[in-house]
Design a protein around this motif. Structure first.
Motif, PDB file in Angstrom:
ATOM      1  N   GLY A  86       0.827  -1.203   0.000  1.00 19.24           N
ATOM      2  CA  GLY A  86       0.000   0.000   0.000  1.00 19.24           C
ATOM      3  C   GLY A  86       0.856   1.245   0.000  1.00 19.24           C
ATOM      4  O   GLY A  86       2.033   1.219   0.393  1.00 19.24           O
ATOM      5  N   TRP A 177       0.880   3.031  -7.893  1.00 18.38           N
ATOM      6  CA  TRP A 177      -0.547   3.155  -7.569  1.00 18.38           C
ATOM      7  C   TRP A 177      -1.446   2.527  -8.637  1.00 18.38           C
ATOM      8  O   TRP A 177      -2.627   2.285  -8.395  1.00 18.38           O
ATOM      9  CB  TRP A 177      -0.946   4.609  -7.319  1.00 18.38           C
ATOM     10  N   LYS A 180      -1.454  -0.994  -6.889  1.00 21.72           N
ATOM     11  CA  LYS A 180      -1.519  -1.140  -5.431  1.00 21.72           C
ATOM     12  C   LYS A 180      -2.431  -0.067  -4.835  1.00 21.72           C
ATOM     13  O   LYS A 180      -2.482   1.049  -5.349  1.00 21.72           O
ATOM     14  CB  LYS A 180      -0.116  -1.070  -4.834  1.00 21.72           C
ATOM     15  N   PRO A 181      -3.144  -0.397  -3.753  1.00 19.48           N
ATOM     16  CA  PRO A 181      -4.075   0.573  -3.169  1.00 19.48           C
ATOM     17  C   PRO A 181      -3.344   1.777  -2.579  1.00 19.48           C
ATOM     18  O   PRO A 181      -2.223   1.640  -2.079  1.00 19.48           O
ATOM     19  CB  PRO A 181      -4.792  -0.231  -2.074  1.00 19.48           C
ATOM     20  N   SER A 182      -3.975   2.937  -2.661  1.00 24.33           N
ATOM     21  CA  SER A 182      -3.335   4.144  -2.138  1.00 24.33           C
ATOM     22  C   SER A 182      -4.315   5.002  -1.349  1.00 24.33           C
ATOM     23  O   SER A 182      -5.532   4.939  -1.534  1.00 24.33           O
ATOM     24  CB  SER A 182      -2.710   4.949  -3.282  1.00 24.33           C
ATOM     25  N   TRP A 183      -3.729   5.795  -0.464  1.00 28.23           N
ATOM     26  CA  TRP A 183      -4.454   6.732   0.380  1.00 28.23           C
ATOM     27  C   TRP A 183      -3.747   8.070   0.259  1.00 28.23           C
ATOM     28  O   TRP A 183      -2.543   8.112  -0.003  1.00 28.23           O
ATOM     29  CB  TRP A 183      -4.434   6.268   1.851  1.00 28.23           C
ATOM     30  N   ALA A 207      -6.895   7.172  -5.174  1.00 24.17           N
ATOM     31  CA  ALA A 207      -6.617   7.074  -3.743  1.00 24.17           C
ATOM     32  C   ALA A 207      -7.857   7.360  -2.902  1.00 24.17           C
ATOM     33  O   ALA A 207      -8.760   8.089  -3.326  1.00 24.17           O
ATOM     34  CB  ALA A 207      -5.503   8.049  -3.366  1.00 24.17           C
ATOM     35  N   THR A 208      -7.876   6.794  -1.703  1.00 25.59           N
ATOM     36  CA  THR A 208      -8.848   7.179  -0.677  1.00 25.59           C
ATOM     37  C   THR A 208      -8.334   8.488  -0.084  1.00 25.59           C
ATOM     38  O   THR A 208      -7.222   8.534   0.445  1.00 25.59           O
ATOM     39  CB  THR A 208      -8.928   6.107   0.426  1.00 25.59           C
ATOM     40  N   THR A 238      -4.620  -3.412   4.562  1.00 31.36           N
ATOM     41  CA  THR A 238      -3.645  -4.282   3.893  1.00 31.36           C
ATOM     42  C   THR A 238      -3.153  -5.414   4.791  1.00 31.36           C
ATOM     43  O   THR A 238      -2.298  -6.204   4.372  1.00 31.36           O
ATOM     44  CB  THR A 238      -2.424  -3.464   3.388  1.00 31.36           C
TER      45      THR A 238
END
Length: 239
Positions: A86, A177, A180-183, A207-208, A238
């Motif tokens: 992440g 990104w 893969k998840p992103s914030w 992204a969140t 994650t």
């Protein structure tokens, strides 16, 4: 998906050092989340990202990379490392593959940072001296850390770590990104990176997003709990 808690790797940006994460480290350690804040060489996008990637690759188990400012560009590239699960952007640049910091910034009005940079040089073996930049000390509080107490900003301004000017022109070789998840945390009153740059990059990355109104570029210093809360969310998602 792994069952072990990811290690959080905090990557500082330009004009700062790993101590800028102190409040965030304290928050995460209190929750028993493994965390390290390595030094960022600040010598160029490709070489700095390779360094961050090598740090991540040597950690047993999954890693969540967190990048502040220029550190966001580094985690974008270093995040391609296999065990990175992440990405968290904190008032940061989220580049596209093949894009430079200068190109991303160039889409939007320039921040006050640009007109307040001071140039220095540093020696390079077998070549002419290279240029590096810091923020002019008198402009540092308003540009970098407007919501941080004055006595703290004076210390931060004196302890700046310069960024190689070449870093602005180097292009990102990957955009982690995409897979893969992103914030992302947007600092609503950022005078170092135009908040529009942060919003645009975060949205493009899917992204969140959390936005903190009134937060300066130094949001990890001024609001460590809010920054740690977003990192905790990434770690939970994650784990």
């Amino acid at each position: 998906m792994t069952t072990s808690t990811p290690t959080v790797v905090l990557v500082h940006g330009a004009f700062a050092d790993a101590a800028s994460w102190s409040g965030v480290v304290e928050e995460l350690q209190r929750d028993g989340i493994p965390v390290i804040a390595p030094p960022n060489p600040l010598r160029g996008l490709a070489s700095d990202a390779a360094y961050v990637a090598s740090v991540a690759a040597q950690i047993d188990g999954p890693v969540v990379l967190v990048g502040h400012s220029y550190g966001g560009a580094l985690i974008t590239v270093a995040g391609a490392t296999e065990n990175v699960v992440g990405l968290v952007y904190v008032a940061a640049y989220a580049l596209e593959e093949g894009e430079s910091l200068g190109e991303l910034q160039g889409r939007f009005p320039l921040s006050p940072l640009v007109s307040n940079l001071k140039q220095w040089t540093y020696p390079v073996a077998g070549a002419d001296p290279a240029v590096e930049v810091t923020i002019a000390e008198d402009a540092f509080p308003s540009v970098f850390a407007a919501d941080v107490p004055a006595e703290v900003t004076k210390i931060l301004a004196a302890a700046q770590r310069p960024l190689a000017a070449a870093a602005f022109e180097e292009k990102a070789s990957a955009a982690a990104w995409q897979t893969k998840p992103s914030w992302a945390l947007v600092a609503g009153a950022d005078n170092a990176i135009n908040p529009e740059v942060e919003r645009f990059g975060a949205k493009r990355a899917g992204a969140t997003v959390v936005e903190i109104e009134g937060a300066s570029h130094a949001v990890a210093v001024s609001q460590p709990k809010a920054v740690a809360d977003l990192i905790r969310e990434a770690v939970r998602a994650t784990s």
